[in-house]
Design a protein around this motif. Structure first.
Motif, PDB file in Angstrom:
ATOM      1  N   UNK A  38       0.728  -1.285  -0.078  1.00  0.00           N
ATOM      2  CA  UNK A  38       0.289   0.108  -0.021  1.00  0.00           C
ATOM      3  C   UNK A  38       0.953   1.315  -0.128  1.00  0.00           C
ATOM      4  N   UNK A  39       1.831   1.239   0.912  1.00  0.00           N
ATOM      5  CA  UNK A  39       2.779   2.411   0.927  1.00  0.00           C
ATOM      6  C   UNK A  39       3.499   2.553  -0.559  1.00  0.00           C
ATOM      7  N   UNK A  40       3.854   1.423  -1.123  1.00  0.00           N
ATOM      8  CA  UNK A  40       4.533   1.546  -2.575  1.00  0.00           C
ATOM      9  C   UNK A  40       3.708   2.297  -3.561  1.00  0.00           C
ATOM     10  N   UNK A  41       2.424   1.872  -3.416  1.00  0.00           N
ATOM     11  CA  UNK A  41       1.143   2.406  -4.072  1.00  0.00           C
ATOM     12  C   UNK A  41       1.241   3.772  -4.180  1.00  0.00           C
ATOM     13  N   UNK A  42       1.209   4.473  -2.694  1.00  0.00           N
ATOM     14  CA  UNK A  42       1.244   5.938  -2.499  1.00  0.00           C
ATOM     15  C   UNK A  42       2.146   6.612  -3.035  1.00  0.00           C
ATOM     16  N   UNK A  43       3.724   5.905  -3.071  1.00  0.00           N
ATOM     17  CA  UNK A  43       4.742   6.595  -3.790  1.00  0.00           C
ATOM     18  C   UNK A  43       4.610   6.410  -5.210  1.00  0.00           C
ATOM     19  N   UNK A  44       3.560   5.917  -5.764  1.00  0.00           N
ATOM     20  CA  UNK A  44       3.432   5.872  -7.376  1.00  0.00           C
ATOM     21  C   UNK A  44       1.974   6.487  -7.591  1.00  0.00           C
ATOM     22  N   UNK A  45       1.545   7.568  -6.786  1.00  0.00           N
ATOM     23  CA  UNK A  45       0.441   8.381  -7.165  1.00  0.00           C
ATOM     24  C   UNK A  45      -0.818   8.004  -6.554  1.00  0.00           C
ATOM     25  N   UNK A  46      -0.931   6.831  -5.911  1.00  0.00           N
ATOM     26  CA  UNK A  46      -2.323   6.416  -5.209  1.00  0.00           C
ATOM     27  C   UNK A  46      -2.666   7.235  -3.921  1.00  0.00           C
ATOM     28  N   UNK A  47      -3.820   7.815  -4.192  1.00  0.00           N
ATOM     29  CA  UNK A  47      -4.331   8.581  -2.889  1.00  0.00           C
ATOM     30  C   UNK A  47      -5.652   8.173  -2.366  1.00  0.00           C
ATOM     31  N   UNK A  48      -5.861   6.664  -2.263  1.00  0.00           N
ATOM     32  CA  UNK A  48      -6.575   6.100  -1.441  1.00  0.00           C
ATOM     33  C   UNK A  48      -6.322   4.924  -1.199  1.00  0.00           C
ATOM     34  N   UNK A  49      -6.461   4.400   0.275  1.00  0.00           N
ATOM     35  CA  UNK A  49      -5.648   3.072   0.559  1.00  0.00           C
ATOM     36  C   UNK A  49      -7.303   2.373   1.390  1.00  0.00           C
ATOM     37  N   UNK A  50      -7.392   1.062   0.890  1.00  0.00           N
ATOM     38  CA  UNK A  50      -8.346   0.237   1.355  1.00  0.00           C
ATOM     39  C   UNK A  50      -7.947  -0.614   2.367  1.00  0.00           C
ATOM     40  N   UNK A  51      -8.412  -0.473   3.540  1.00  0.00           N
ATOM     41  CA  UNK A  51      -7.868  -1.214   4.843  1.00  0.00           C
ATOM     42  C   UNK A  51      -8.861  -1.492   5.990  1.00  0.00           C
ATOM     43  N   UNK A  52      -8.354  -2.264   6.900  1.00  0.00           N
ATOM     44  CA  UNK A  52      -9.501  -2.625   7.897  1.00  0.00           C
ATOM     45  C   UNK A  52      -8.761  -2.419   9.424  1.00  0.00           C
ATOM     46  N   UNK A  53      -9.652  -2.296  10.367  1.00  0.00           N
ATOM     47  CA  UNK A  53      -9.101  -2.319  11.749  1.00  0.00           C
ATOM     48  C   UNK A  53      -8.557  -3.499  12.159  1.00  0.00           C
ATOM     49  N   UNK A  54      -7.165  -3.519  12.595  1.00  0.00           N
ATOM     50  CA  UNK A  54      -6.532  -4.576  13.253  1.00  0.00           C
ATOM     51  C   UNK A  54      -5.986  -5.292  11.962  1.00  0.00           C
ATOM     52  N   UNK A  55      -6.449  -5.068  10.795  1.00  0.00           N
ATOM     53  CA  UNK A  55      -5.908  -5.626   9.397  1.00  0.00           C
ATOM     54  C   UNK A  55      -6.908  -6.939   9.257  1.00  0.00           C
ATOM     55  N   UNK A  56      -7.738  -7.225   9.910  1.00  0.00           N
ATOM     56  CA  UNK A  56      -8.683  -8.438   9.816  1.00  0.00           C
ATOM     57  C   UNK A  56      -9.105  -8.390   8.197  1.00  0.00           C
ATOM     58  N   UNK A  57      -9.402  -9.817   7.925  1.00  0.00           N
ATOM     59  CA  UNK A  57      -9.947  -9.793   6.340  1.00  0.00           C
ATOM     60  C   UNK A  57      -9.911 -11.294   6.127  1.00  0.00           C
ATOM     61  N   UNK A  58     -10.049 -11.584   4.819  1.00  0.00           N
ATOM     62  CA  UNK A  58     -10.095 -12.767   3.806  1.00  0.00           C
ATOM     63  C   UNK A  58      -8.744 -13.445   4.128  1.00  0.00           C
TER      64      UNK A  58
END
Ligand code: KIV
Ligand code: ZN
Length: 524
Positions: free
Chosen positions: A224-244
């Motif tokens: 996600x951080x690498x994406x920001x360094x390449x112009x991304x301006x939205x990060x999709x994420x979850x509290x505590x990193x829970x998920x599939x």
């Protein structure tokens, strides 16, 4: 190369946080939440000041539709959206579910990798493109916020995504998300994909680019951080990193990385970081999973210095070993809070600091339970209060209610439990013996509920230290192919066990009532 239009890299001065705890997060096995719990989490997400809440997948079941609808009506500042496949029914259900939101949106997705096209969708590239454009066009007639995702983007052909996204952006998509659905990407490669595609899609500068990562290789935050360094301006994420599977990008980690290393990224999110710890605790209480002690930012040891050299350094100057302050993320400096002499006002005040909305709970009842707990325990901690309040709201409106429980055990007779339960408002009694007191109690509950699910997991945790601690029990039960979790908290561990099972049975009851539509292999 298409670089015309406004470029969000230079015009957007913050990274938008898109929280998907209630959708992708809830897809973690055993993290199912009911509507009231989702609304409580959504309120906390609003306090956190996240920009977007993905409240669910409205077309997947009536229950999900209802959750999205209730969240949409509850919060005011964030954009609330629902996930949808590129089908008429999905798009229309999603649009309907967010009707009551002050800031509504929709998130449409279809897979673009050849492997998904061939084995899952049974469609060719042209058909996928047509379907994506059709759905985005339909949604953008009714909604100004339309996000489109190329599912499995990190394993898709980059030039195919360019040709598809060219049409999708022209059809009205305002956010483009390129997910690493399988957690397969490596930071440098994932970042490069965004630059490659953004440089080739006409109108790329007018849309917001989004990253959505899974943590299968432990790289979700790094990607996600690498994406920001390449112009991304939205990060999709979850509290505590829970998920599939191994989870999604952890919200607290990405937010704090941007804040702590602003020198490097030059950009931050708008998250109210002091609400991070309350959010993490609330989620743990709701889904009944603790975070590991070494979890960055919110784990018990995240700010604990054990080694002598470190302790010495921190005592001389905190900056020697601390890159963030615990207060910045809302970790209370003194977790010991109230006692038996504390008044109602102090109690309500503390609830507010813990991120609990007093208006959403029965404060008188919670205060009475708090006083009862003070009589049993010498010291009452924040986590005890959170457990008590969550337990209270967990049980509201239940079909099965525990009215009374007594257990006995001795060297000469088998453990025995006698239980009184209200089933749909009607009082029933039962008794059973078992291998232990919890086993006896569970047998008596099964008799009264008339079901005998498989108990897949049973775990006990002392919420705070000491033999007088509040005990928290979490369990996972399976019945008719459906698996649901249950949680219970009480100072008596057998009581907490009974509450956890009854909570699971209530979830099972409402899940069976909802009769969810099966999503098959095409679900996200
Ligand atoms: O991981 C994924 O690709 C998703 C999409 C539905 C955005 O969750
Ligand atoms: Zn996902």
């Amino acid at each position: 190369m298409a670089t015309e239009g406004i470029d969000p890299v230079t015009t957007s001065d913050y990274v938008r946080i898109f929280d998907t705890t209630l959708r992708d997060g809830e897809q973690s096995p055993g993290a199912t939440m009911n509507v009231a719990e989702k609304v409580a989490i959504a309120r906390q997400l609003e306090r956190l000041n996240v920009d977007v809440i993905e409240a669910g997948f409205a077309a997947s079941s009536d229950g999900d539709f209802e959750s999205v609808r209730r969240v949409a009506e509850t919060v005011t500042t964030p954009i609330v959206l629902s996930l949808a496949r590129t089908r008429e029914l999905d798009v229309d259900r999603a649009l309907k579910a967010v009707e009551g939101a002050r800031n509504p949106g929709i998130h449409i997705f279809i897979a673009t990798s050849d492997i998904h096209l061939k084995y899952k969708l049974l469609m060719n590239r042209e058909e996928v493109l047509t379907s994506a454009v059709w759905a985005v066009e339909r949604a953008s007639k009714h909604m100004s916020h339309v996000e489109f995702s190329c599912e499995d983007a990190s394993r898709s052909d980059w030039d195919y995504m360019v040709s598809l996204l060219r049409e999708v952006v022209a059809a009205g998509a305002t956010v483009i998300n390129l997910p690493d659905t399988t957690g397969h990407a490596i930071p440098e490669e994932y970042g490069r994909m965004f630059t490659y595609i953004r440089e080739r899609v006409p109108g790329a500068g007018k849309v917001r680019w989004s990253a959505h990562c899974h943590n299968d290789l432990g790289l979700a935050v790094a990607n996600s951080l690498a994406a920001i360094q390449n112009g991304v301006r939205q990060i999709e994420c979850t509290i505590n990193g829970i998920g599939e599977r191994a989870g999604n990008t952890s919200m607290e980690e990405v937010v704090m990385a941007l804040r702590t290393r602003k020198d490097l990224f030059g950009i931050e999110s708008r998250v109210e970081t002091r609400q991070i710890y309350p959010a993490s605790r609330l989620l743990c209480q709701v889904i009944g999973w603790p975070v590991p002690p070494n979890k960055p930012i919110v784990g018990d040891n995240a700010f604990a210095h054990e080694a002598g050299i470190h302790q010495d350094g921190v005592l001389k100057h905190k900056l020697t070993y601390e890159i963030m302050k615990p207060e910045e993320v809302g970790i209370p400096s003194n977790k010991l809070v109230l006692g038996k002499h504390s008044g109602r006002h102090a109690f309500v005040d503390r609830l507010g600091q813990l991120g609990v909305d007093a208006a959403a709970i029965d404060v008188n009842k919670a205060f009475a339970e708090f006083k009862a707990l003070c009589d049993k325990k010498k010291v009452v901690y924040d986590d005890d209060i959170l457990a008590l309040v969550t337990e209270e709201s967990r049980r509201r409106g239940d079909f099965y209610e525990l009215a009374d429980l007594s257990v006995s055990s001795s060297n000469s007779s088998p453990p025995r439990a006698e239980i009184v339960m209200r089933v749909g408002g009607e009082e029933r009694r039962s008794a059973a013996t078992g291998d232990g007191m919890v086993d006896a109690c569970y047998k008596a509950i099964y008799q009264l509920a008339g079901v005998h699910p498989v108990l897949e997991r049973y775990a006990v945790k002392a919420i705070t230290g000491g033999t007088d601690a509040l005990g928290e029990v979490s369990c996972l039960v399976r019945h008719n192919g459906m698996t649901v979790p249950g949680q219970g908290a009480h100072s008596d561990i057998v009581m907490a066990s009974a509450l956890a099972l009854i909570n699971a049975l209530n979830r099972l009851k409402s899940a069976l009532r909802r009769n969810p539509e099966q999503l098959g292999e095409e679900g996200p």
